[in-house]
Design an enzyme around this catalytic site. Structure first.
Site, mmCIF file in Angstrom:
data_model
loop_
_atom_site.group_PDB
_atom_site.id
_atom_site.type_symbol
_atom_site.label_atom_id
_atom_site.label_comp_id
_atom_site.label_asym_id
_atom_site.label_seq_id
_atom_site.Cartn_x
_atom_site.Cartn_y
_atom_site.Cartn_z
ATOM 1 N N CYS A 66 0.891 -1.067 -0.037
ATOM 2 C CA CYS A 66 0.044 0.046 0.091
ATOM 3 C C CYS A 66 0.891 1.140 0.148
ATOM 4 O O CYS A 66 0.497 2.365 -0.822
ATOM 5 C CB CYS A 66 -0.872 0.017 1.288
ATOM 6 S SG CYS A 66 -2.091 -1.285 1.325
ATOM 7 N N ARG A 143 -7.965 -4.256 -2.983
ATOM 8 C CA ARG A 143 -7.492 -3.152 -3.691
ATOM 9 C C ARG A 143 -8.499 -3.072 -4.817
ATOM 10 O O ARG A 143 -8.386 -3.658 -5.947
ATOM 11 C CB ARG A 143 -6.070 -3.472 -4.262
ATOM 12 C CG ARG A 143 -5.101 -3.772 -3.379
ATOM 13 C CD ARG A 143 -3.933 -4.044 -3.757
ATOM 14 N NE ARG A 143 -2.877 -4.754 -2.552
ATOM 15 C CZ ARG A 143 -2.078 -4.016 -1.930
ATOM 16 N NH1 ARG A 143 -2.386 -2.422 -1.568
ATOM 17 N NH2 ARG A 143 -1.383 -4.681 -0.815
HETATM 18 C C1 BEZ Z 1 0.408 -4.567 1.766
HETATM 19 O O1 BEZ Z 1 1.782 -4.970 1.657
HETATM 20 O O2 BEZ Z 1 0.080 -3.461 1.542
HETATM 21 C C2 BEZ Z 1 -0.343 -5.724 2.040
HETATM 22 C C3 BEZ Z 1 -0.178 -6.853 2.193
HETATM 23 C C4 BEZ Z 1 -1.135 -7.770 2.504
HETATM 24 C C5 BEZ Z 1 -2.072 -7.328 3.195
HETATM 25 C C6 BEZ Z 1 -2.527 -6.236 3.212
HETATM 26 C C7 BEZ Z 1 -1.419 -5.252 2.813
#
Ligand code: BEZ
Length: 233
Positions: A66, A143
């Site tokens: 993110c 997402r």
């Molecule tokens: C992330 O790295 O943004 C992420 C990875 C897995 C679950 C939620 C966020």
């Protein structure tokens, strides 16, 4: 902040109880809402102010993928603005978490987020837009990207799972394709990008077939068959 589920096989994901949710579709009016954001409280349609909007969810603040996505969107915000698009992010984190993360991103990556982040702690926006996919995660949004036109109609939707970061070139390609097809009553073929030839909609009568054959003789046209004509804009 909350702890996101990392994979489909996590216990949280498999034990998820079904939640009431709406799944807006392409062509539907974008649901309106009032929410607290890092730019203050706002009503979505009012904030949009008659522009195109990209409403996107991220699973959680202070997570690595993110962080890369939101800072990349920030770096490319001018490219969206140039296309009359406003960006707005959402996650189910609190406003305090958002504010701390925004500050942290500036500190560690040198990027300020120019767009607001919605603090959707009660999951109101997530439920309205079908951003919770319990099979993927029982606790956080996937997402999601909603492309909304100036009339407030949802024009495209893309979903990615938690462990795949989005491709911002592709997001901008969709923006360009939506605006090009609106402006020119055409369609965009596979792998189309701005500047490429577009598809002329297929003829619907024999009269139109004949007219299409004549049209195809014009410069900038490429006809492979009566139903497959491309043209330069
Ligand atoms: C992330 O790295 O943004 C992420 C990875 C897995 C679950 C939620 C966020």
């Amino acid at each position: 902040m909350c702890t996101p589920g990392m994979s489909k096989s996590s216990p949280a994901a498999t034990e998820a109880a079904p939640q009431p949710t709406s799944m807006p579709r392409i062509g539907d009016p974008a649901p309106d809402f009032r929410a607290m954001t890092t730019h203050g409280e706002l009503t979505f349609r009012e904030w949009a102010g008659g522009k195109w909007t990209l409403l996107f969810s991220h699973p959680a603040d202070f997570t690595p993928v993110c962080s890369t996505e939101l800072t990349e969107l920030a770096k490319r915000n001018a490219e969206f603005e140039a296309r009359n698009f406003k960006l707005i992010g959402v996650s189910i984190d609190s406003i305090h978490s958002h504010l701390a993360w925004v500050e942290n991103l500036t500190k560690i990556l040198g990027v300020e987020l120019p767009y607001p982040l919605i603090a959707d702690t009660d999951k109101k926006v997530a439920q309205l837009y079908g951003m919770m996919h319990p099979g993927e995660s029982a606790t956080v949004t996937v997402r999601a990207l909603f492309f909304i036109d100036p009339k407030g109609t949802i024009r495209a939707i893309i979903y990615y799972p938690l462990n795949v970061g989005r491709n911002i070139d592709e997001v901008l390609r969709v923006v360009d394709a939506l605006q090009t097809t609106d402006a020119n009553a055409c369609a965009c073929p596979v792998n189309w990008k701005k500047g490429d030839k577009v598809i002329v909609p297929p003829p619907k009568s024999m009269k139109e077939v004949k007219a299409r054959k004549e049209l195809a003789k014009q410069p900038g046209h490429e006809q492979l068959d009566f139903y497959l004509t491309k043209k330069s804009l």
